[in-house]
Enzyme design. Structure first.
Site, PDB file in Angstrom:
ATOM      1  N   GLU A 164      -4.443   7.718   6.348  1.00  0.00           N
ATOM      2  CA  GLU A 164      -3.420   7.064   7.161  1.00  0.00           C
ATOM      3  C   GLU A 164      -3.315   7.633   8.580  1.00  0.00           C
ATOM      4  O   GLU A 164      -2.224   7.890   9.094  1.00  0.00           O
ATOM      5  CB  GLU A 164      -2.060   7.159   6.459  1.00  0.00           C
ATOM      6  CG  GLU A 164      -1.054   6.129   6.921  1.00  0.00           C
ATOM      7  CD  GLU A 164       0.235   6.172   6.122  1.00  0.00           C
ATOM      8  OE1 GLU A 164       1.181   6.808   6.588  1.00  0.00           O
ATOM      9  OE2 GLU A 164       0.273   5.577   5.034  1.00  0.00           O
ATOM     10  N   ARG A 190      -4.393   2.294   8.357  1.00  0.00           N
ATOM     11  CA  ARG A 190      -3.624   2.264   7.110  1.00  0.00           C
ATOM     12  C   ARG A 190      -2.125   2.319   7.360  1.00  0.00           C
ATOM     13  O   ARG A 190      -1.323   1.885   6.514  1.00  0.00           O
ATOM     14  CB  ARG A 190      -4.061   3.403   6.193  1.00  0.00           C
ATOM     15  CG  ARG A 190      -3.417   3.317   4.815  1.00  0.00           C
ATOM     16  CD  ARG A 190      -3.982   4.302   3.813  1.00  0.00           C
ATOM     17  NE  ARG A 190      -3.296   4.166   2.530  1.00  0.00           N
ATOM     18  CZ  ARG A 190      -3.597   4.846   1.437  1.00  0.00           C
ATOM     19  NH1 ARG A 190      -4.595   5.719   1.456  1.00  0.00           N
ATOM     20  NH2 ARG A 190      -2.919   4.656   0.325  1.00  0.00           N
TER      21      ARG A 190
END
Length: 357
Positions: free
Chosen positions: A233, A237
């Protein structure tokens, strides 16, 4: 039905979309297995899952049901069960439940003896399209949601829409908020299909139709591609948190009792859209389309903030924020998004003012 493969830089695993409850699929452990569930789900499904486990020994750990129990005390209970049943590094944990169970079992398995394998069997729509896939595992504390955790991928995920027949309509609606989140950011064509879904007047009509399964499959396909590109992330993401920056504060301030996660996400989506409209990245027409779908799902985007300054300060505990900069995921039309960390306090407070008491 298909098997999707999640491929990260360190591992790969299957997401099997099938009639798991009624086929001959078995879950195998080289050593022992520990099934973790809550009282409701265990009562409904444990007798169907136990015969599918091939292991030297199978034990069961029951934790309380509800987001307010997604905490260190529950993880400690899971670990105590693992130690009491003498699991070893070749043992397997099995998450049987919704997003709370998926998150906690992923976390507990990741820290037990520095990491053992786990399998996820998600029993809610929200867990099937989101929590069980991608390896984000965490728990809540007094400072916020999912602030303690790790990235730890499962060894397999088994999805069966048969589990959804025992969900309430409220839980179905909450799961659809996560489906909408993905489509708004990544797939306008899929969002258009979501718009055409019949109003949710009957759970059985929805589940017995052929409409829901392709939406689940497409949601997972999109998430798989995103996770493969950005497992931890650091970039793309983060878009999967559209609406969540607001939602996590709402959940924390209501003590994880007033809203289901998906319900809070629906409110967060409405707030993110307000901010996006204010900045000119989302048209009024597209915002109205998103709101209309949420309304047809029975998801209310209204919320009243008691203390705007306190709400604003809570943003700084969000995992996506760094160096005293707040980062928001905002839609740019339907099918695309932007990550914004250049917003002034005045711009953010102006958005929050729309939700002030």
């Amino acid at each position: 039905m298909p098997t999707l493969t999640i491929q990260t830089s360190t591992t790969s695993y299957p997401v099997v979309i099938d009639e798991f409850l009624h086929n001959d699929t078995c879950i195998t452990s080289q050593s022992k297995a520990l099934i973790v569930s809550n009282p409701k789900i265990a009562g409904l499904y444990l007798h169907k899952i136990l015969p599918k486990i091939q292991a030297q020994e199978v034990s069961v750990c029951i934790v309380p049901d509800g987001e307010e129990y997604k905490n260190m005390q529950s993880v400690e209970h899971i670990l105590q069960c693992a130690f009491a049943n003498r699991l070893d590094r070749k043992s397997l944990m099995i998450a049987l439940g919704g997003g709370v169970i998926s998150d906690m079992v992923g976390f507990a398995s990741g820290i037990f003896e520095r990491g053992i394998s786990y399998v996820s069997i998600p029993t809610t729509l929200l867990a099937q399209v989101d929590a069980s896939v991608g390896g984000k595992c965490g728990i809540n504390n007094a400072y916020g949601k999912n602030l303690i955790g790790l990235f730890y991928q499962p060894s397999a995920v088994y999805i069966d829409t048969g589990f959804l027949h025992t969900l309430s309509m409220r839980e179905i609606r909450a799961g659809l908020a996560e489906v909408l989140k993905v489509f708004v950011c990544f797939d306008e064509q899929a969002f258009t299909k979501l718009e055409k879904l019949e109003p949710l007047e009957s759970k059985s009509a929805l589940l017995d139709s052929s409409a829901l399964l392709p939406l689940i499959q497409r949601s997972i396909e999109i998430k798989a591609k995103v996770v493969e590109q950005d497992e931890r992330e650091s970039n793309i993401r983060a878009a999967l948190n559209y609406g969540h920056t607001f939602a996590h504060i709402i959940e924390m301030q209501t003590h994880y009792k007033r809203f289901l996660h998906g319900e809070a996400v629906a409110i967060g989506i409405a707030m993110a859209n307000t901010l996006a409209q204010q900045l000119g990245s989302l048209s009024a027409a597209d915002s109205k389309r998103i709101s209309a779908v949420l309304a047809r799902f029975g998801l209310d985007g209204s919320y009243r903030i008691n203390d705007i300054e306190a709400f604003y300060q809570a943003f700084f505990l969000d995992k996506k924020s760094s160096n005293n900069k707040l980062r928001f995921i905002l839609p740019e039309g339907i099918g695309s998004f932007s990550l914004r960390d250049d917003l002034s306090k005045e711009q953010i407070l102006s958005c929050l003012q729309h939700y002030a008491r």
